[in-house]
Write an enzyme that holds these catalytic residues in place. Structure first.
Site, mmCIF file in Angstrom:
data_model
loop_
_atom_site.group_PDB
_atom_site.id
_atom_site.type_symbol
_atom_site.label_atom_id
_atom_site.label_comp_id
_atom_site.label_asym_id
_atom_site.label_seq_id
_atom_site.Cartn_x
_atom_site.Cartn_y
_atom_site.Cartn_z
ATOM 1 N NE ARG A 20 -2.753 -0.625 3.593
ATOM 2 C CZ ARG A 20 -3.387 -0.213 4.239
ATOM 3 N NH1 ARG A 20 -4.783 0.023 4.164
ATOM 4 N NH2 ARG A 20 -3.024 0.196 5.456
ATOM 5 C CG ASP A 21 3.965 4.259 1.306
ATOM 6 O OD1 ASP A 21 3.735 4.829 0.188
ATOM 7 O OD2 ASP A 21 4.602 4.544 2.254
ATOM 8 C CB ILE A 22 4.883 0.269 -3.940
ATOM 9 C CG1 ILE A 22 4.779 -1.064 -3.502
ATOM 10 C CG2 ILE A 22 6.189 0.093 -5.050
ATOM 11 C CD1 ILE A 22 4.290 -2.293 -4.169
ATOM 12 C CG ASN A 26 8.589 2.950 0.986
ATOM 13 O OD1 ASN A 26 9.467 3.692 1.787
ATOM 14 N ND2 ASN A 26 7.457 3.254 0.949
ATOM 15 C CE LYS A 61 6.267 8.160 0.488
ATOM 16 N NZ LYS A 61 6.195 6.611 1.086
#
Length: 185
Positions: A20-22, A26, A61
């Site tokens: 959920r935050d690639i 990261n 993001k």
């Protein structure tokens, strides 16, 4: 390209996680070995878990969040594929089509820009940067389909397409092969 070296037996969906935050910050690449790791699991969720956020919100993001998640759907494997596709597109072209040239710190302005950007056709990477591998560009564009049903449905499907593309260029799916590829660029 970097994502072909992720260990398919340990890929997120296999262990039951949606990241959920690639985003670029990261994705970690070990320079000497070419080994790729995905970091920051602070907002990861279990597959089949409850809704992403109470009240239909989302995490991640904004320029890297899949369109359906921005519109209130639950994140799943295909939404992580979309985010990974944006990172790959950015690696290949130098820009994220969902990021405004004059960034705003206001989340609603960012969200509006991304939602408007989704209606614009996305140029294949080889039309943005001459010499970019066309087949890899097709893979990335499929990852970036607005309709999740048209994206790769699983990590195995995506990794298979990436392997075929890399093999065609004489690059094997090993970290040594990826390291050699990085040093060619």
């Amino acid at each position: 390209v970097a994502f072909a070296c992720l260990d398919p037996d340990k890929f997120l969906a296999k262990v039951g996680l949606i990241h959920r935050d690639i985003s670029p910050g990261n994705v970690l690449i070990e320079e000497e070995s070419g080994f790729v790791k995905l970091g920051d699991f602070g907002v990861a969720s279990a597959t089949g878990g409850e809704a992403d956020e109470p009240g239909g919100g989302f995490v991640g993001k904004i320029p890297y969040v899949a369109p359906e998640v921005l519109r209130g759907a639950r994140a799943d494997v295909t939404s992580d594929v979309y985010s990974l596709g944006l990172v790959a597109y950015e690696l290949m072209t130098g820009f994220n089509p969902n990021r405004a040239l004059a960034p705003s710190s206001h989340p609603m302005a960012q969200l509006s820009y991304v939602l408007l950007a989704l209606d614009r056709p996305l140029l294949p990477p080889n039309q943005v940067i001459e010499g970019t591998n066309e087949e890899l560009g097709r893979i990335v564009l499929r990852m970036l389909e607005n309709d999740p049903a048209r994206r790769y449905r699983s990590d195995d499907e995506l990794l298979g397409a990436l392997r075929v593309c890399l093999y065609a260029r004489g690059i094997g799916p090993t970290t040594d092969g990826f390291r050699d590829y990085l040093h060619l660029q």
